[in-house]
Motif scaffolding. Sequence first.
Motif, PDB file in Angstrom:
ATOM      1  N   VAL A 103       0.863  -1.184   0.000  1.00  0.00           N
ATOM      2  CA  VAL A 103       0.000   0.000   0.000  1.00  0.00           C
ATOM      3  C   VAL A 103       0.900   1.234   0.000  1.00  0.00           C
ATOM      4  CG1 VAL A 103      -1.848   1.245   1.163  1.00  0.00           C
ATOM      5  CG2 VAL A 103      -1.790  -1.256   1.226  1.00  0.00           C
ATOM      6  N   ASP A 104       0.959   1.893  -1.134  1.00  0.00           N
ATOM      7  CA  ASP A 104       1.896   2.988  -1.388  1.00  0.00           C
ATOM      8  C   ASP A 104       1.167   4.318  -1.218  1.00  0.00           C
ATOM      9  OD1 ASP A 104       3.536   4.940  -2.550  1.00  0.00           O
ATOM     10  OD2 ASP A 104       4.376   3.536  -4.000  1.00  0.00           O
ATOM     11  N   GLN A 105       1.518   5.069  -0.173  1.00  0.00           N
ATOM     12  CA  GLN A 105       0.867   6.344   0.121  1.00  0.00           C
ATOM     13  C   GLN A 105       1.801   7.514  -0.185  1.00  0.00           C
ATOM     14  OE1 GLN A 105      -1.599   5.684   4.094  1.00  0.00           O
ATOM     15  NE2 GLN A 105       0.356   4.605   4.179  1.00  0.00           N
ATOM     16  N   CYS A 106       1.206   8.622  -0.560  1.00  0.00           N
ATOM     17  CA  CYS A 106       1.956   9.862  -0.769  1.00  0.00           C
ATOM     18  C   CYS A 106       1.905  10.728   0.494  1.00  0.00           C
ATOM     19  CB  CYS A 106       1.386  10.624  -1.963  1.00  0.00           C
ATOM     20  SG  CYS A 106       2.055  12.291  -2.204  1.00  0.00           S
ATOM     21  N   ILE A 107       0.697  11.020   0.973  1.00  0.00           N
ATOM     22  CA  ILE A 107       0.501  11.838   2.167  1.00  0.00           C
ATOM     23  C   ILE A 107       0.103  10.954   3.344  1.00  0.00           C
ATOM     24  CG2 ILE A 107      -0.699  13.803   3.171  1.00  0.00           C
ATOM     25  CD1 ILE A 107       1.098  14.510   0.796  1.00  0.00           C
ATOM     26  N   ARG A 260      -0.254  -0.592  -8.186  1.00  0.00           N
ATOM     27  CA  ARG A 260       0.918  -1.290  -8.712  1.00  0.00           C
ATOM     28  C   ARG A 260       2.025  -0.273  -8.945  1.00  0.00           C
ATOM     29  NH1 ARG A 260      -3.087  -3.359 -12.122  1.00  0.00           N
ATOM     30  NH2 ARG A 260      -2.217  -2.289 -13.949  1.00  0.00           N
ATOM     31  N   PRO A 261       3.281  -0.665  -8.765  1.00  0.00           N
ATOM     32  CA  PRO A 261       4.379   0.298  -8.940  1.00  0.00           C
ATOM     33  C   PRO A 261       4.385   0.971 -10.305  1.00  0.00           C
ATOM     34  CG  PRO A 261       5.176  -1.686  -7.860  1.00  0.00           C
ATOM     35  CD  PRO A 261       3.763  -1.976  -8.268  1.00  0.00           C
ATOM     36  N   GLU A 262       4.028   0.221 -11.352  1.00  0.00           N
ATOM     37  CA  GLU A 262       4.047   0.845 -12.677  1.00  0.00           C
ATOM     38  C   GLU A 262       2.968   1.920 -12.813  1.00  0.00           C
ATOM     39  OE1 GLU A 262       1.803  -3.150 -13.262  1.00  0.00           O
ATOM     40  OE2 GLU A 262       3.434  -2.332 -12.027  1.00  0.00           O
ATOM     41  N   ASP A 407     -11.166   0.664   3.104  1.00  0.00           N
ATOM     42  CA  ASP A 407     -10.413   1.747   2.474  1.00  0.00           C
ATOM     43  C   ASP A 407     -10.116   1.382   1.021  1.00  0.00           C
ATOM     44  OD1 ASP A 407      -8.568   4.150   2.445  1.00  0.00           O
ATOM     45  OD2 ASP A 407      -7.180   2.527   1.945  1.00  0.00           O
ATOM     46  N   PRO A 408     -10.461   2.240   0.047  1.00  0.00           N
ATOM     47  CA  PRO A 408     -10.348   1.852  -1.362  1.00  0.00           C
ATOM     48  C   PRO A 408      -8.943   1.471  -1.807  1.00  0.00           C
ATOM     49  CG  PRO A 408     -11.809   3.732  -1.147  1.00  0.00           C
ATOM     50  CD  PRO A 408     -11.192   3.517   0.200  1.00  0.00           C
ATOM     51  N   LEU A 409      -7.929   2.227  -1.398  1.00  0.00           N
ATOM     52  CA  LEU A 409      -6.572   1.903  -1.830  1.00  0.00           C
ATOM     53  C   LEU A 409      -6.094   0.604  -1.195  1.00  0.00           C
ATOM     54  CD1 LEU A 409      -3.936   2.508  -3.276  1.00  0.00           C
ATOM     55  CD2 LEU A 409      -3.294   3.997  -1.362  1.00  0.00           C
ATOM     56  N   THR A 410      -6.328   0.443   0.093  1.00  0.00           N
ATOM     57  CA  THR A 410      -5.898  -0.769   0.786  1.00  0.00           C
ATOM     58  C   THR A 410      -6.585  -1.996   0.198  1.00  0.00           C
ATOM     59  OG1 THR A 410      -5.604   0.537   2.798  1.00  0.00           O
ATOM     60  CG2 THR A 410      -5.681  -1.854   3.051  1.00  0.00           C
ATOM     61  N   ALA A 411      -7.885  -1.886  -0.043  1.00  0.00           N
ATOM     62  CA  ALA A 411      -8.640  -3.016  -0.586  1.00  0.00           C
ATOM     63  C   ALA A 411      -8.222  -3.354  -2.011  1.00  0.00           C
ATOM     64  CB  ALA A 411     -10.136  -2.709  -0.542  1.00  0.00           C
ATOM     65  N   ALA A 412      -7.698  -2.366  -2.736  1.00  0.00           N
ATOM     66  CA  ALA A 412      -7.250  -2.624  -4.108  1.00  0.00           C
ATOM     67  C   ALA A 412      -5.973  -3.445  -4.143  1.00  0.00           C
ATOM     68  CB  ALA A 412      -7.031  -1.303  -4.839  1.00  0.00           C
ATOM     69  N   VAL A 413      -5.254  -3.482  -3.019  1.00  0.00           N
ATOM     70  CA  VAL A 413      -3.932  -4.113  -2.996  1.00  0.00           C
ATOM     71  C   VAL A 413      -3.913  -5.400  -2.178  1.00  0.00           C
ATOM     72  CG1 VAL A 413      -1.522  -3.776  -2.289  1.00  0.00           C
ATOM     73  CG2 VAL A 413      -2.796  -1.877  -3.319  1.00  0.00           C
TER      74      VAL A 413
END
Length: 448
Positions: A103-107, A260-262, A407-413
């Motif tokens: 789970v890659d976060q910016c803020i 995804r990293p890409e 959480d949408p981002l967490t669930a996507a990963v």
Amino acid sequence: MTKIAIIGAGSAVFAQQMITDVLAIDGLNAGEFTLIDIDPGRLAMAHELAELTVARSGKPFTVMSSTDRLTALPGTDFVINTIEVSGLGNVRHDYDIPMKYGVDQCIGDTTGPGGVMKFLRTAPAWLEILRDIGRLAPAAVVMNYTNPMSALVLLSARGSNLKVYGLCHSVQNTLAELAGYLELPADELTYRCAGVNHLSWFTELGWHGQDVMPRLRQAMEQPEIYEQDIVRFEMLRHFGAFPTESSGHFSEYVPYFRKRPELVAHFTRPAYKGESGFYAHNWPRWRGEHAVQVRSLIDREKAGEAAINMTRSPEFASNIIEGVVLNRPQHITCNLPNIGLIDNLPQDGVVEVGCAVDSSGIHPQPHGRLPEALAALDRSHMAVHSLLADSVLHRDRELAVQALMLDPLTAAVCSLDEIRAMFAELVEAERADLPDYLREPVGAWGSQ
């Protein structure tokens, strides 16, 4: 005399801006600023800077400060909350542990695993503050800037009898950015914008009676404009509306850009435009530089340099004060309970809508319905906020786990087991700064 209390005033630069904004109100010629913070050193600098700001204005405002809000709150008319709870010691945990799970976060301070943990650290202190305001200044207008702002406003609605209003600069800043892309004056644009904080939507944009959304779509095809706001232009392309949070931060709110990293490499750019770990990598340094910046500002002002910026900012706290105290009509964007405001969002949640302000208070303007796709994106975050608020109020750890699962981002990963393991690892790392009910073990199907 109008009394304004700033809680968390040790963030001296923001507190000074709040003071500058109030001092800039024409016709509000006297009052008291009360600065409250638990850090006496930072509070002392904030007090000194505040007194210099008042002196430069020439208005007879007084400045008081205290580490004890129980003695400072009585008689307060307006409370501005800007607290930070244990952020410095946990910002690395909030980024590093989720990153182990992909789970890659910016803020990571209002949404995602970082936002969940920040809420859980902040909520107990916020409830204590609300209880004290309720006892000592029950008629005060309470304004919250602390993130996760929308979730904390929801907690105040469910956990207190106070009217609490959530404020942010994302709508007004986005309007200025849109004006730049369109090469039009911001004050000549008309718009409809509503939703959830950081996930509100400009669905209509006009200029002298013309619909300029087509012009915005044309502008985004220019590479030099597209590169400034990639994620938000992609949302405009696919959903037909422009969101109110910066591209980097907004990329954490939806499942499309960071799973995804890409994708991170393709859709994000350095710094606030989406850089991985940007906040975690830089905020501790910024925090350390804060004291140096404030000290320099004070010393330069004392030496006779006009170092303090006395320009009123776009922040809405002073507009509320101006409207209520002087009965001078104001229009702001505000976060508050969704009582008939946005029809297709949960009525027990908190939404962001336009509001009118006058001496009788803050009057939210019903927005109607959002386009359904946008409402669906907002509802997912409102569900997270609801679970988090209930987790704290009912001391139910499992609700907090489920909030992270939604959480949408967490669930996507992550898988459900991975999310549960991540939550346990985050709680263990931050246990000293969390309420004790979160430290209890959780079984596969609920609290034990």
